[in-house]
Write an enzyme that holds these catalytic residues in place. Structure first.
Site, mmCIF file in Angstrom:
data_model
loop_
_atom_site.group_PDB
_atom_site.id
_atom_site.type_symbol
_atom_site.label_atom_id
_atom_site.label_comp_id
_atom_site.label_asym_id
_atom_site.label_seq_id
_atom_site.Cartn_x
_atom_site.Cartn_y
_atom_site.Cartn_z
ATOM 1 N N GLY A 219 46.593 6.806 30.959
ATOM 2 C CA GLY A 219 44.525 6.210 30.828
ATOM 3 C C GLY A 219 44.386 6.701 31.843
ATOM 4 O O GLY A 219 42.946 8.165 31.922
ATOM 5 N N PHE A 220 44.988 6.074 32.906
ATOM 6 C CA PHE A 220 44.159 7.058 34.323
ATOM 7 C C PHE A 220 44.294 7.131 35.315
ATOM 8 O O PHE A 220 46.321 6.416 35.640
ATOM 9 C CB PHE A 220 42.486 6.123 34.592
ATOM 10 C CG PHE A 220 41.752 4.917 33.304
ATOM 11 C CD1 PHE A 220 40.869 6.474 33.810
ATOM 12 C CD2 PHE A 220 41.861 4.530 32.532
ATOM 13 C CE1 PHE A 220 40.006 6.039 32.566
ATOM 14 C CE2 PHE A 220 41.094 4.218 31.431
ATOM 15 C CZ PHE A 220 39.903 5.087 32.142
ATOM 16 N N HIS B 57 53.571 17.557 36.860
ATOM 17 C CA HIS B 57 52.758 16.613 35.416
ATOM 18 C C HIS B 57 51.321 16.771 35.133
ATOM 19 O O HIS B 57 50.736 16.565 36.529
ATOM 20 C CB HIS B 57 52.986 15.087 35.860
ATOM 21 C CG HIS B 57 53.238 14.342 34.666
ATOM 22 N ND1 HIS B 57 54.885 13.549 34.124
ATOM 23 C CD2 HIS B 57 52.459 13.461 34.409
ATOM 24 C CE1 HIS B 57 53.438 12.706 33.004
ATOM 25 N NE2 HIS B 57 52.784 12.222 33.605
ATOM 26 N N HIS C 194 52.381 15.980 28.920
ATOM 27 C CA HIS C 194 52.600 14.480 29.393
ATOM 28 C C HIS C 194 51.507 14.545 27.751
ATOM 29 O O HIS C 194 50.386 13.656 28.513
ATOM 30 C CB HIS C 194 52.336 13.567 30.072
ATOM 31 C CG HIS C 194 52.217 12.279 29.830
ATOM 32 N ND1 HIS C 194 52.012 10.804 30.939
ATOM 33 C CD2 HIS C 194 52.235 11.062 28.592
ATOM 34 C CE1 HIS C 194 52.280 9.588 30.228
ATOM 35 N NE2 HIS C 194 52.653 10.068 28.578
ATOM 36 N N MET D 100 56.309 4.405 31.427
ATOM 37 C CA MET D 100 55.281 4.502 31.432
ATOM 38 C C MET D 100 55.124 2.601 32.969
ATOM 39 O O MET D 100 55.230 2.042 32.551
ATOM 40 C CB MET D 100 53.425 4.567 30.417
ATOM 41 C CG MET D 100 54.024 4.989 29.800
ATOM 42 S SD MET D 100 52.659 6.460 30.506
ATOM 43 C CE MET D 100 51.586 5.378 31.873
ATOM 44 N N MET E 106 44.950 13.959 27.227
ATOM 45 C CA MET E 106 44.629 12.621 26.516
ATOM 46 C C MET E 106 43.060 12.901 25.905
ATOM 47 O O MET E 106 42.643 13.858 25.956
ATOM 48 C CB MET E 106 43.338 11.888 27.510
ATOM 49 C CG MET E 106 44.839 11.283 29.207
ATOM 50 S SD MET E 106 43.765 10.769 30.742
ATOM 51 C CE MET E 106 45.046 10.272 31.634
ATOM 52 N N ASP F 33 48.451 15.480 32.376
ATOM 53 C CA ASP F 33 48.129 14.664 31.833
ATOM 54 C C ASP F 33 47.702 14.769 30.712
ATOM 55 O O ASP F 33 46.447 15.265 30.870
ATOM 56 C CB ASP F 33 47.936 13.265 32.032
ATOM 57 C CG ASP F 33 48.857 12.621 32.976
ATOM 58 O OD1 ASP F 33 50.150 12.044 32.795
ATOM 59 O OD2 ASP F 33 48.691 13.500 34.375
ATOM 60 N N ASP G 160 56.427 6.422 35.388
ATOM 61 C CA ASP G 160 54.918 7.589 35.357
ATOM 62 C C ASP G 160 54.133 6.608 35.526
ATOM 63 O O ASP G 160 53.892 5.072 34.657
ATOM 64 C CB ASP G 160 54.198 8.131 34.149
ATOM 65 C CG ASP G 160 53.184 8.710 34.155
ATOM 66 O OD1 ASP G 160 52.620 9.137 35.046
ATOM 67 O OD2 ASP G 160 53.312 9.609 33.766
ATOM 68 N N GLY G 161 53.441 6.373 36.824
ATOM 69 C CA GLY G 161 52.110 4.991 37.289
ATOM 70 C C GLY G 161 52.379 4.551 37.998
ATOM 71 O O GLY G 161 52.931 4.235 38.560
ATOM 72 N N GLY G 162 50.923 4.225 38.969
ATOM 73 C CA GLY G 162 51.662 3.997 41.076
ATOM 74 C C GLY G 162 52.514 4.154 41.083
ATOM 75 O O GLY G 162 53.218 3.107 41.946
ATOM 76 N N SER H 279 51.435 14.800 39.443
ATOM 77 C CA SER H 279 50.692 14.885 38.454
ATOM 78 C C SER H 279 49.560 15.374 38.766
ATOM 79 O O SER H 279 48.118 15.324 39.829
ATOM 80 C CB SER H 279 50.019 13.798 37.891
ATOM 81 O OG SER H 279 49.320 13.331 36.969
ATOM 82 N N MET I 177 49.321 12.750 25.562
ATOM 83 C CA MET I 177 48.799 10.971 25.337
ATOM 84 C C MET I 177 47.820 11.158 24.526
ATOM 85 O O MET I 177 46.539 10.359 24.520
ATOM 86 C CB MET I 177 48.546 10.304 26.681
ATOM 87 C CG MET I 177 49.018 10.077 27.509
ATOM 88 S SD MET I 177 48.746 9.240 29.127
ATOM 89 C CE MET I 177 48.988 11.263 30.087
HETATM 90 C C1 DX5 Z 1 48.482 7.459 33.622
HETATM 91 C C2 DX5 Z 1 49.421 9.313 33.502
HETATM 92 C C3 DX5 Z 1 50.023 9.376 35.304
HETATM 93 C C4 DX5 Z 1 49.021 9.431 35.829
HETATM 94 C C5 DX5 Z 1 49.856 9.050 37.375
HETATM 95 O O1 DX5 Z 1 47.930 7.167 32.325
HETATM 96 O O2 DX5 Z 1 50.524 9.291 32.876
HETATM 97 O O3 DX5 Z 1 51.052 10.634 34.886
HETATM 98 O O4 DX5 Z 1 48.474 10.697 36.670
HETATM 99 O O5 DX5 Z 1 49.251 8.852 38.515
HETATM 100 P P1 DX5 Z 1 49.246 8.252 39.824
HETATM 101 O O6 DX5 Z 1 50.449 8.216 39.926
HETATM 102 O O7 DX5 Z 1 48.608 7.616 40.415
HETATM 103 O O8 DX5 Z 1 49.703 6.188 39.083
HETATM 104 ZN ZN ZN Z 2 51.313 11.267 32.840
#
Ligand code: DX5
Ligand code: ZN
Length: 230
Positions: free
Chosen positions: A146-147, A37, A70, A141, A41, A39, A179-181, A12, A72
């Site tokens: 968002g982050f 990927h 993606h 997710m 926003m 993102d 997606d995420g963490g 990402s 958002m």
């Molecule tokens: C969060 C995004 C993710 C983010 C993932 O809202 O959708 O794609 O970039 O970042 P990590 O892998 O660090 O959680």
């Molecule tokens: Zn994402």
């Protein structure tokens, strides 16, 4: 039963150095990324702002990797054509966004892009059940959107398993994206649950050379997939 698609890693770009984005794209490609990927926003659907079609187009001009965009954003239907024109291969919208998901799917398909549908951690599986047979990707997710850099929420894993089972039943070789963490520690659990597409932000771009990071993540997802619960 349709076999699951091959396992893919999608760094990402939100976690990359925006001041040297071209270099980040190349490094991801050289490190064996399967897709990128991106993102998007809008400050409404999520509290953060990131970038729009112009940046997607700049990335498109620098790589042939598939671009997984993606969205958002509150009004995904309105922007489908713009992100497709910018070079997005798959446009992933949120079921919680404004508009009838069926119409958004139609708009994205009409643009020529593949369609993904995303659900936030608190959104129950039932919200996407009616349209899951019409999409190319279900994005689960595992953090609040968002982050980057947030901790993985394991309670979403049953949705991954349901998505996998339902897609195989429907005969569609669609991806289940997580997606995420996603880290070396959590990727195997996601793969075991049935994920096939792994978005990795901080775990790809931070804490070491990206080639090494992706190699470790790939080993983790392959190990997880061998013990899959399917
Ligand atoms: C969060 C995004 C993710 C983010 C993932 O809202 O959708 O794609 O970039 O970042 P990590 O892998 O660090 O959680
Ligand atoms: Zn994402």
């Amino acid at each position: 039963m349709t076999p699951a698609p091959r396992l893919r890693l999608a760094p990402s770009l939100l976690s990359a150095d925006f001041g040297a984005l071209g270099r980040a794209v190349r490094s991801a490609e050289d490190a064996g990324a399967d897709a990128l990927h991106l993102d998007v926003m809008d400050g409404h659907f999520v509290p953060n702002l990131s970038f729009g079609p112009a940046l997607v187009a700049a990335v498109r001009a620098r790589t042939r990797l598939p671009l997984d965009v993606h969205l958002m954003i509150a009004e995904p239907r309105r922007y489908a054509d713009a992100f497709r024109r910018a070079g997005g291969d798959t446009l992933v919208f949120h079921v919680e966004a404004n508009g009838d998901p069926r119409e958004t799917i139609r708009a994205i398909r009409g643009s020529g892009a593949a369609v993904g549908i995303a659900l936030s951690p608190e959104t129950p599986w039932e919200r996407i059940e009616p349209v899951v047979g019409d999409v190319d990707q279900v994005l689960v997710m595992s953090v609040h959107p968002g982050f980057s850099g947030q901790a993985f929420l394991p309670e979403v894993l049953p949705k991954v398993t349901r998505a996998r089972a339902r897609l195989e039943e429907s005969g569609r070789p669609s991806d289940v994206s997580i997606d995420g963490g996603v880290t070396v520690a959590t990727a195997a659990d996601a793969a075991r649950a049935g994920a096939t597409f792994f978005v990795c932000g901080n775990s790809a771009f931070l804490g070491g050379p990206i080639a090494q990071n992706l190699a470790r993540l790939r080993a983790a997802v392959e190990e997880g997939a061998r013990g899959a619960v399917r």
